[in-house]
Enzyme design. Structure first.
Site, PDB file in Angstrom:
ATOM      1  N   GLU A   8       0.878  -1.174   0.000  1.00  0.00           N
ATOM      2  CA  GLU A   8       0.000   0.000   0.000  1.00  0.00           C
ATOM      3  C   GLU A   8       0.912   1.220   0.000  1.00  0.00           C
ATOM      4  O   GLU A   8       0.929   2.016   0.941  1.00  0.00           O
ATOM      5  CB  GLU A   8      -0.962   0.019   1.195  1.00  0.00           C
ATOM      6  CG  GLU A   8      -2.097   1.022   0.944  1.00  0.00           C
ATOM      7  CD  GLU A   8      -3.032   1.267   2.102  1.00  0.00           C
ATOM      8  OE1 GLU A   8      -3.583   0.295   2.650  1.00  0.00           O
ATOM      9  OE2 GLU A   8      -3.208   2.453   2.442  1.00  0.00           O
ATOM     10  N   HIS A  10       2.165   4.575  -1.877  1.00  0.00           N
ATOM     11  CA  HIS A  10       1.548   5.502  -2.819  1.00  0.00           C
ATOM     12  C   HIS A  10       2.528   6.480  -3.437  1.00  0.00           C
ATOM     13  O   HIS A  10       3.537   6.823  -2.849  1.00  0.00           O
ATOM     14  CB  HIS A  10       0.469   6.315  -2.115  1.00  0.00           C
ATOM     15  CG  HIS A  10      -0.543   5.473  -1.395  1.00  0.00           C
ATOM     16  ND1 HIS A  10      -1.397   4.620  -2.044  1.00  0.00           N
ATOM     17  CD2 HIS A  10      -0.848   5.365  -0.077  1.00  0.00           C
ATOM     18  CE1 HIS A  10      -2.187   4.030  -1.152  1.00  0.00           C
ATOM     19  NE2 HIS A  10      -1.863   4.451   0.039  1.00  0.00           N
ATOM     20  N   PHE A  23      -3.973  16.068   4.146  1.00  0.00           N
ATOM     21  CA  PHE A  23      -3.609  14.876   4.919  1.00  0.00           C
ATOM     22  C   PHE A  23      -2.123  14.811   5.217  1.00  0.00           C
ATOM     23  O   PHE A  23      -1.649  13.869   5.836  1.00  0.00           O
ATOM     24  CB  PHE A  23      -3.957  13.605   4.129  1.00  0.00           C
ATOM     25  CG  PHE A  23      -5.399  13.463   3.802  1.00  0.00           C
ATOM     26  CD1 PHE A  23      -6.322  13.206   4.805  1.00  0.00           C
ATOM     27  CD2 PHE A  23      -5.845  13.558   2.502  1.00  0.00           C
ATOM     28  CE1 PHE A  23      -7.669  13.050   4.508  1.00  0.00           C
ATOM     29  CE2 PHE A  23      -7.189  13.406   2.192  1.00  0.00           C
ATOM     30  CZ  PHE A  23      -8.097  13.154   3.194  1.00  0.00           C
ATOM     31  N   HIS A 165      -9.125   0.810  -1.356  1.00  0.00           N
ATOM     32  CA  HIS A 165      -8.428   1.767  -0.482  1.00  0.00           C
ATOM     33  C   HIS A 165      -9.412   2.820   0.027  1.00  0.00           C
ATOM     34  O   HIS A 165     -10.355   3.175  -0.682  1.00  0.00           O
ATOM     35  CB  HIS A 165      -7.297   2.434  -1.278  1.00  0.00           C
ATOM     36  CG  HIS A 165      -6.439   3.320  -0.453  1.00  0.00           C
ATOM     37  ND1 HIS A 165      -6.769   4.647  -0.190  1.00  0.00           N
ATOM     38  CD2 HIS A 165      -5.275   3.068   0.189  1.00  0.00           C
ATOM     39  CE1 HIS A 165      -5.813   5.159   0.574  1.00  0.00           C
ATOM     40  NE2 HIS A 165      -4.907   4.242   0.829  1.00  0.00           N
ATOM     41  N   ASP A 286       2.196   2.079   3.921  1.00  0.00           N
ATOM     42  CA  ASP A 286       1.293   3.189   3.604  1.00  0.00           C
ATOM     43  C   ASP A 286       2.088   4.480   3.440  1.00  0.00           C
ATOM     44  O   ASP A 286       1.597   5.569   3.745  1.00  0.00           O
ATOM     45  CB  ASP A 286       0.187   3.372   4.659  1.00  0.00           C
ATOM     46  CG  ASP A 286      -1.088   3.996   4.084  1.00  0.00           C
ATOM     47  OD1 ASP A 286      -1.086   4.373   2.903  1.00  0.00           O
ATOM     48  OD2 ASP A 286      -2.072   4.104   4.841  1.00  0.00           O
TER      49      ASP A 286
HETATM   50  C1  GRE Z   1      -3.696   6.851   2.515  1.00  0.00           C
HETATM   51  O1  GRE Z   1      -3.694   7.015   1.302  1.00  0.00           O
HETATM   52  O2  GRE Z   1      -3.510   5.751   2.997  1.00  0.00           O
HETATM   53  C2  GRE Z   1      -3.927   8.011   3.402  1.00  0.00           C
HETATM   54  C3  GRE Z   1      -4.407   9.186   2.857  1.00  0.00           C
HETATM   55  C4  GRE Z   1      -4.589  10.266   3.687  1.00  0.00           C
HETATM   56  C5  GRE Z   1      -4.325  10.167   5.041  1.00  0.00           C
HETATM   57  C6  GRE Z   1      -3.861   8.988   5.578  1.00  0.00           C
HETATM   58  C7  GRE Z   1      -3.670   7.910   4.771  1.00  0.00           C
HETATM   59  O3  GRE Z   1      -4.664   9.287   1.546  1.00  0.00           O
HETATM   60  O4  GRE Z   1      -3.231   6.744   5.264  1.00  0.00           O
HETATM   61 ZN    ZN Z   2      -2.983   4.215   1.765  1.00  0.00          ZN
END
Ligand code: GRE
Ligand code: ZN
Length: 327
Positions: A8, A10, A23, A165, A286
Site C-alpha cells: 500500500e 503511494h 492529509f 483503499h 502506507d
Molecule cells: C492513505 O492514502 O492511505 C492516506 C491518505 C490520507 C491520510 C492517511 C492515509 O490518503 O493513510
Molecule cells: Zn494508503
C-alpha cells in the site's frame, strides 16, 4: 526483517497531488511530503533499503481518479499514472511492481484499462479508492451495484487482486460528522467508509457469482475483524435483504486479504491474526502517509508472531498473492 514486501505504497502525479495536501501533516512538512510522494527514484529506494523493504507494489494516492467527475478526464489521469508507474517498474524491476489506477465511471472502460495494465504492462492488480463520483459530485457509485458485475467478471478472469483503499465520504452524505472534520478523515471515517464498502460487497452475492475474487484492504482490516463475529451473530436473527448465500464472515474470511498499512499496533494485529487465516495477512507501510521506519520498526520487533510467521506475512504471502517472480 530483511527483504520485506509492501503494497500500500503511494505516489502522486501533478494532477492528483493537491488532493492530498490536507492529509500531509502540519503545514511545515508539505514540501517534504510533496517531494516524497512524487518521487519514485533514489529517495524512496533509500528509505526502502534502510527499513528492509526489498520490494514495493506502487499505487496512486487517494482519492485519485475516484473523485474526478468526468469519465474522459479520469481515464486520462489514470493512464498517465499507470504510465508513470510502468516507467518506474521498467527502471527498477527488482524493486517495484504496480497496481493500476482505474476510472470506475464505466465498468467496461475500467475493465479495458485493467486488462491493458495487466496484459501489456505487467501490473499485478488494481487499487481503487472507494466509491466513484460520476458526472456530478453527488452521484456516487459503490461496486456492489449490479452494473459492476461485468467489471468483476474481468477481475476474476485476469485473476488479479483488487485493493479497496479508503477515501473520505462526501459531506452531503455525512452530516453525522458535522463540526468534526478530523473524525471524517483517516483517524476514523476512512475505516467506516471502506469497511461499509467491503461489507456491501460481501452482502451483495458478488462472491457467489465470482468465487475466485480476491479483495485487499489495509489498516489491519478497517476495523472489520473486531466486529465480524457480531455481524454474523446478529444476522442470525434478521437478514434484512442480505443477498449472500452464506454467512458474511465466510465471504470475508475467504475473499479478503489484509495488510498492516498504517496500523502498527499489537492488539489490533492479534485480533486480525485470530480472525483471518494467516496466509491472508501481509506487511505494508502506507508510505508516505506513514513513515516506513514506523511500519518496519514495529513489524520487525513485534513478538505477536513467530519468526516463521514473520517471513510469511512480511514476504512469502505477498509473493503468492501477486505471483511475483521473487523467491
Ligand atoms: C492513505 O492514502 O492511505 C492516506 C491518505 C490520507 C491520510 C492517511 C492515509 O490518503 O493513510
Ligand atoms: Zn494508503
Amino acid at each position: 526483517m530483511k527483504n520485506k514486501i509492501a503494497f500500500e505504497e503511494h505516489f502522486a502525479i501533478e494532477e492528483t497531488l493537491e488532493q492530498t495536501r490536507s492529509f500531509a501533516g502540519d503545514s511545515g512538512v508539505w514540501d517534504d511530503f510533496t517531494r516524497e510522494i512524487l518521487d519514485l527514484g533514489n529517495e524512496r529506494l533509500e528509505q526502502m533499503d534502510k527499513t528492509g523493504i526489498e520490494f514495493a507494489i506502487l499505487s496512486l494516492n487517494a482519492p485519485g481518479v475516484q473523485r474526478i467527475l468526468n469519465a474522459g478526464e479520469a481515464m486520462n489521469v489514470a493512464k498517465k499514472a499507470n504510465e508513470r508507474m510502468a516507467e518506474a517498474v521498467a527502471k527498477h524491476p527488482g524493486r517495484y511492481a504496480a497496481l493500476a489506477a482505474l476510472p470506475m465511471h464505466d465498468p467496461d472502460a475500467a475493465s479495458k484499462e485493467l486488462t491493458r495494465c495487466v496484459r501489456e504492462l505487467g501490473f499485478k492488480g488494481c487499487m481503487v479508492n472507494g466509491f466513484q463520483q460520476v458526472d456530478s459530485a453527488e452521484n456516487v457509485k459503490y461496486y456492489d451495484l449490479p452494473e459492476y458485475r461485468s467489471f468483476w467478471a474481468t477481475v476474476s478472469e485476469l485473476d488479479v487482486p483488487f485493493y479497496l483503499h479508503p477515501r473520505m465520504q462526501i459531506s452531503s452524505r455525512a452530516p453525522i460528522y458535522d463540526g468534526h472534520p478530523w473524525l471524517m478523515s483517516s483517524p476514523w471515517g476512512f475505516a467506516v467508509e471502506t469497511s461499509i464498502h467491503s461489507l456491501r460487497l460481501c452482502g451483495s452475492g458478488l462472491f457467489d457469482d465470482y468465487p475466485k475474487l480476491r479483495i485487499c484492504i489495509g489498516h489491519l482490516g478497517e476495523n472489520i475483524p473486531f466486529g465480524l463475529w457480531r455481524i454474523d451473530a446478529r444476522m442470525k436473527f434478521s437478514r434484512r435483504a442480505y443477498r449472500g448465500k452464506r454467512p458474511l464472515g465466510d465471504y470475508f474470511r475467504q475473499h479478503f486479504h489484509i495488510t498492516t498499512s498504517g496500523n502498527f499496533n499489537d492488539p489490533a494485529f492479534r485480533c486480525t491474526l485470530e480472525t483471518i487465516d494467516n496466509d491472508k495477512i501481509y506487511f505494508s507501510a502506507d508510505y508516505p502517509f506513514e513513515r516506513m521506519e514506523d511500519a518496519a520498526d514495529w513489524y520487525d520487533a513485534t513478538k505477536v508472531i513467530s519468526e516463521e510467521q514473520k517471513r510469511k506475512i512480511g514476504r512469502t504471502n505477498a509473493i503468492k498473492l501477486f505471483k511475483l517472480a521473487l523467491k
